[in-house]
Design a protein around this motif. Sequence first.
Motif, PDB file in Angstrom:
ATOM      1  N   LYS A  53       0.808  -1.225   0.000  1.00  0.00           N
ATOM      2  CA  LYS A  53       0.000   0.000   0.000  1.00  0.00           C
ATOM      3  C   LYS A  53       0.844   1.280   0.000  1.00  0.00           C
ATOM      4  CE  LYS A  53      -4.377  -1.561   1.607  1.00  0.00           C
ATOM      5  NZ  LYS A  53      -5.539  -1.209   2.376  1.00  0.00           N
ATOM      6  N   PHE A  54       1.852   1.338  -0.869  1.00  0.00           N
ATOM      7  CA  PHE A  54       2.646   2.557  -1.007  1.00  0.00           C
ATOM      8  C   PHE A  54       1.729   3.663  -1.519  1.00  0.00           C
ATOM      9  CE2 PHE A  54       5.930  -0.276  -0.271  1.00  0.00           C
ATOM     10  CZ  PHE A  54       7.189   0.292  -0.371  1.00  0.00           C
ATOM     11  N   SER A  55       1.914   4.883  -1.029  1.00  0.00           N
ATOM     12  CA  SER A  55       1.033   5.983  -1.429  1.00  0.00           C
ATOM     13  C   SER A  55       1.761   7.090  -2.191  1.00  0.00           C
ATOM     14  CB  SER A  55       0.352   6.579  -0.201  1.00  0.00           C
ATOM     15  OG  SER A  55       1.314   7.072   0.700  1.00  0.00           O
ATOM     16  N   SER A  56       3.085   7.074  -2.204  1.00  0.00           N
ATOM     17  CA  SER A  56       3.806   8.098  -2.954  1.00  0.00           C
ATOM     18  C   SER A  56       5.077   7.509  -3.558  1.00  0.00           C
ATOM     19  CB  SER A  56       4.156   9.286  -2.063  1.00  0.00           C
ATOM     20  OG  SER A  56       4.995   8.885  -1.018  1.00  0.00           O
ATOM     21  N   LEU A  57       5.460   8.065  -4.695  1.00  0.00           N
ATOM     22  CA  LEU A  57       6.684   7.673  -5.376  1.00  0.00           C
ATOM     23  C   LEU A  57       7.677   8.808  -5.206  1.00  0.00           C
ATOM     24  CD1 LEU A  57       8.255   5.778  -7.261  1.00  0.00           C
ATOM     25  CD2 LEU A  57       7.195   6.969  -9.173  1.00  0.00           C
ATOM     26  N   VAL A  58       8.822   8.513  -4.614  1.00  0.00           N
ATOM     27  CA  VAL A  58       9.784   9.562  -4.302  1.00  0.00           C
ATOM     28  C   VAL A  58      10.910   9.631  -5.327  1.00  0.00           C
ATOM     29  CG1 VAL A  58      11.433  10.382  -2.581  1.00  0.00           C
ATOM     30  CG2 VAL A  58       9.253   9.417  -1.852  1.00  0.00           C
ATOM     31  N   ASP A  59      11.433   8.485  -5.758  1.00  0.00           N
ATOM     32  CA  ASP A  59      12.637   8.531  -6.566  1.00  0.00           C
ATOM     33  C   ASP A  59      12.727   7.331  -7.496  1.00  0.00           C
ATOM     34  OD1 ASP A  59      15.102   9.383  -7.456  1.00  0.00           O
ATOM     35  OD2 ASP A  59      16.174   8.832  -5.644  1.00  0.00           O
TER      36      ASP A  59
END
Length: 69
Positions: A53-59
């Motif tokens: 359930k990842f909610s953001s992509l950083v890199d």
Amino acid sequence: MSEALKELGAQLEIKRSDCVLSWDVTHGELNVDVAPSNLVEFVEFLKSDQSCKFSSLVDITGVDYPLRS
């Protein structure tokens, strides 16, 4: 925290062995190597899988090794 990241890396490798080329935990960060052709599918998995359930992509980083055969 490092142990939790190692568990996540192992889980990703098992669940998405078709996408994950390798993984490691370095400087307290989980690094996952994914084949470019599987990147979108893998990111969608990270967002939708009940245990991730990842909610953001950083890199996203790309590396080229032109002398590697």
